[in-house]
Write a protein that holds these residues in place. Structure first.
Motif, PDB file in Angstrom:
ATOM      1  N   LYS A  75       8.219  -7.609  -0.401  1.00 38.04           N
ATOM      2  CA  LYS A  75       8.129  -7.440  -2.045  1.00 38.04           C
ATOM      3  C   LYS A  75       6.077  -7.411  -2.007  1.00 38.04           C
ATOM      4  CE  LYS A  75      12.026  -7.475  -3.119  1.00 38.04           C
ATOM      5  NZ  LYS A  75      13.219  -6.074  -3.024  1.00 38.04           N
ATOM      6  N   ASN A  76       5.967  -6.549  -0.633  1.00 37.11           N
ATOM      7  CA  ASN A  76       4.145  -7.068  -0.582  1.00 37.11           C
ATOM      8  C   ASN A  76       4.466  -5.741  -1.392  1.00 37.11           C
ATOM      9  OD1 ASN A  76       1.335  -6.091   0.426  1.00 37.11           O
ATOM     10  ND2 ASN A  76       1.640  -8.263   1.070  1.00 37.11           N
ATOM     11  N   VAL A  77       3.256  -5.835  -2.350  1.00 36.08           N
ATOM     12  CA  VAL A  77       2.822  -4.705  -3.557  1.00 36.08           C
ATOM     13  C   VAL A  77       1.517  -3.820  -2.902  1.00 36.08           C
ATOM     14  CG1 VAL A  77       1.540  -4.113  -5.408  1.00 36.08           C
ATOM     15  CG2 VAL A  77       3.071  -6.088  -5.473  1.00 36.08           C
ATOM     16  N   LEU A  78       0.629  -3.876  -1.855  1.00 35.25           N
ATOM     17  CA  LEU A  78      -0.277  -3.325  -1.090  1.00 35.25           C
ATOM     18  C   LEU A  78       0.881  -2.842  -0.138  1.00 35.25           C
ATOM     19  CD1 LEU A  78      -3.363  -2.730  -0.878  1.00 35.25           C
ATOM     20  CD2 LEU A  78      -3.454  -4.409   0.813  1.00 35.25           C
ATOM     21  N   GLY A  79       1.386  -3.110   0.731  1.00 37.32           N
ATOM     22  CA  GLY A  79       2.559  -2.639   1.478  1.00 37.32           C
ATOM     23  C   GLY A  79       3.103  -1.302   0.920  1.00 37.32           C
ATOM     24  N   VAL A  80       3.309  -1.414  -0.234  1.00 42.56           N
ATOM     25  CA  VAL A  80       3.947   0.172  -0.922  1.00 42.56           C
ATOM     26  C   VAL A  80       2.841   1.246  -0.510  1.00 42.56           C
ATOM     27  CG1 VAL A  80       4.668   1.827  -2.743  1.00 42.56           C
ATOM     28  CG2 VAL A  80       5.526  -1.325  -2.360  1.00 42.56           C
ATOM     29  N   TYR A  81       1.590   0.797  -1.123  1.00 43.77           N
ATOM     30  CA  TYR A  81       0.397   1.938  -0.263  1.00 43.77           C
ATOM     31  C   TYR A  81       0.308   2.860   0.267  1.00 43.77           C
ATOM     32  CZ  TYR A  81      -0.247   0.967  -5.796  1.00 43.77           C
ATOM     33  OH  TYR A  81      -0.022   1.063  -7.113  1.00 43.77           O
ATOM     34  N   LEU A  82       0.238   1.262   1.542  1.00 42.55           N
ATOM     35  CA  LEU A  82      -0.278   0.998   3.019  1.00 42.55           C
ATOM     36  C   LEU A  82       0.775   1.669   3.816  1.00 42.55           C
ATOM     37  CD1 LEU A  82      -1.812  -2.320   3.558  1.00 42.55           C
ATOM     38  CD2 LEU A  82      -3.155   0.254   3.574  1.00 42.55           C
ATOM     39  N   TRP A  83       2.250   1.399   3.627  1.00 45.17           N
ATOM     40  CA  TRP A  83       3.361   2.233   3.983  1.00 45.17           C
ATOM     41  C   TRP A  83       3.442   4.032   3.906  1.00 45.17           C
ATOM     42  CZ3 TRP A  83       8.048   4.726   2.144  1.00 45.17           C
ATOM     43  CH2 TRP A  83       9.220   4.997   3.192  1.00 45.17           C
ATOM     44  N   SER A  84       3.297   3.972   2.123  1.00 41.71           N
ATOM     45  CA  SER A  84       3.247   5.678   2.180  1.00 41.71           C
ATOM     46  C   SER A  84       2.049   6.098   2.612  1.00 41.71           C
ATOM     47  CB  SER A  84       2.899   5.286   0.625  1.00 41.71           C
ATOM     48  OG  SER A  84       4.072   4.791  -0.308  1.00 41.71           O
ATOM     49  N   LEU A  85       0.838   5.536   2.486  1.00 47.66           N
ATOM     50  CA  LEU A  85      -0.144   6.219   3.280  1.00 47.66           C
ATOM     51  C   LEU A  85       0.144   6.343   4.264  1.00 47.66           C
ATOM     52  CD1 LEU A  85      -3.727   7.174   3.160  1.00 47.66           C
ATOM     53  CD2 LEU A  85      -3.749   4.913   3.422  1.00 47.66           C
ATOM     54  N   SER A  86       0.857   5.165   5.275  1.00 47.44           N
ATOM     55  CA  SER A  86       0.742   5.705   6.628  1.00 47.44           C
ATOM     56  C   SER A  86       2.356   6.792   7.108  1.00 47.44           C
ATOM     57  CB  SER A  86       1.366   4.399   7.127  1.00 47.44           C
ATOM     58  OG  SER A  86       0.149   3.195   7.286  1.00 47.44           O
ATOM     59  N   LEU A  87       3.481   6.793   6.138  1.00 46.99           N
ATOM     60  CA  LEU A  87       3.703   7.326   6.980  1.00 46.99           C
ATOM     61  C   LEU A  87       3.236   9.287   6.262  1.00 46.99           C
ATOM     62  CD1 LEU A  87       7.205   8.391   6.893  1.00 46.99           C
ATOM     63  CD2 LEU A  87       7.679   8.287   4.736  1.00 46.99           C
ATOM     64  N   CYS A  88       2.341   9.373   5.170  1.00 43.84           N
ATOM     65  CA  CYS A  88       2.025  10.684   4.924  1.00 43.84           C
ATOM     66  C   CYS A  88       0.955  11.281   6.375  1.00 43.84           C
ATOM     67  CB  CYS A  88       1.302   9.947   3.845  1.00 43.84           C
ATOM     68  SG  CYS A  88      -0.078  11.669   3.287  1.00 43.84           S
TER      69      CYS A  88
END
Length: 338
Positions: A75-88
């Motif tokens: 449930k880490n909020v920043l993790g959502v953006y970081l995961w999306s960026l890494s996947l992209c």
């Protein structure tokens, strides 16, 4: 980032127009060979750049996709953006072998037109999804640092997920017209894949939009949020000196990385757009196009560096993810760790 539905529709219509006109050759207006780009120039540096980015970025993003997903599951909020960026970034890096083969062959596309369109689609999506996600990351960090108490009820993982999905959909839909183009088809004995075109009025307008919406506005967002972070951290009495130095270094590095990776490409787009308004300089325009072709391709290559540096700059700068990485390394047998 985008400022409303009007801007979204403008972006989509401009994308459609530029994709229809974007495959016009530089040779249309001044003779068959007068403005032929120097395809062989800058080939080696670009191949070396793509190869280096792939070797660094692929394992780094594979690791960070896993580490950031662990943060998302917690449930880490920043993790959502970081995961999306890494996947992209990881998705784009998988196309680099194709671009490297294309450049090394003298900018002659050896595969199907569909493969060219798909590769170009992934590239342009990656560039602008990455830019907008970088803005989201900086905004989230700014809110968490400057409004740490007030933001507890605002920073929710569901909201972050909706924002990330909206960015991906907006950019992806805006570039769907790529598949209507004739890129990768045989022309004059060669297959070209998304080479810079002779600017028309629509292409010029699209270049202005990309510079403003895809570069200038995000740059202002990054400058504002990271300056705010540095000012707040320096005033803080609850952080150690080394913590303040690390946060300030990250803030400066974020802006510098953005400028190095994206400023050259977008500045060249802006200059080419301005040159369109001086049709009386036809010979000068041709000379400009020939002269700027190599810097243009190198600047496009520089934008890929972002995909390799992002995991190091963002993910490994996160306390939670560094701890996760340390715990993972402790589980590795001593013999494998050397």
């Amino acid at each position: 980032m985008s400022s409303g539905t009007d801007l979204e529709s403008d972006w989509s219509s401009l994308s459609a127009d530029v994709m229809v006109t974007g495959s016009l050759s530089l040779t249309n207006s001044t003779g068959p060979m007068a403005c032929r780009p120097p395809y062989d120039e800058g080939r080696l540096p670009l191949v070396l750049l793509y190869s280096a980015v792939l070797m660094v970025g692929l394992p780094a993003n594979l690791l960070t996709v896993y580490l950031t997903w662990l943060q998302v599951s917690r449930k880490n909020v920043l993790g959502v953006y970081l995961w999306s960026l890494s996947l992209c970034d990881l998705t784009y890096l998988c196309t680099l072998p194709l671009w490297t083969r294309y450049v090394s062959a003298g900018h002659s596309w050896p595969w199907s037109s569909a493969a060219c369109k798909l590769t170009g689609y992934i590239f342009f999506n990656n560039m602008y999804i990455s830019i907008f996600l970088l803005c989201c990351i900086s905004c989230d960090r700014y809110v968490a640092v400057v409004y740490s108490v007030e933001s507890r009820g605002l920073r929710r993982q569901r909201l972050a997920t909706l924002i990330a999905v909206a960015i991906v959909l907006l950019v992806a839909v805006g570039h769907v017209p790529v598949f209507t183009m004739r890129e990768g088809d045989a022309a004059e004995g060669d297959r070209r894949c998304f080479e810079p075109s002779q600017s028309g009025a629509t292409v010029t307008g699209f270049n202005y939009a990309r510079f403003a919406v895809g570069f200038l506005v995000p740059l202002l967002v990054l400058l504002g949020t990271n300056c705010g972070i540095m000012v707040n951290v320096r005033r803080s009495t609850g952080l150690r000196r080394e913590q303040k130095v690390r946060v300030c270094w990250l803030a400066v590095a974020v802006v510098l990385l953005f400028l190095v990776c994206f400023a050259p490409y977008h500045v060249i787009l802006l200059v080419r757009a301005v040159m369109f308004h001086f049709p009386q300089l036809e010979d000068g325009t041709c000379l400009f196009e020939r002269t700027m072709y190599t810097p243009y391709t190198i600047s496009l290559g520089l934008s890929t560096v972002n995909s390799a540096i992002n995991p190091i700059l963002y993910v490994l700068s996160s306390d939670n993810i560094r701890k996760e990485l340390s715990r993972g390394l402790l589980r590795v047998p001593k013999g494998l760790r050397g």
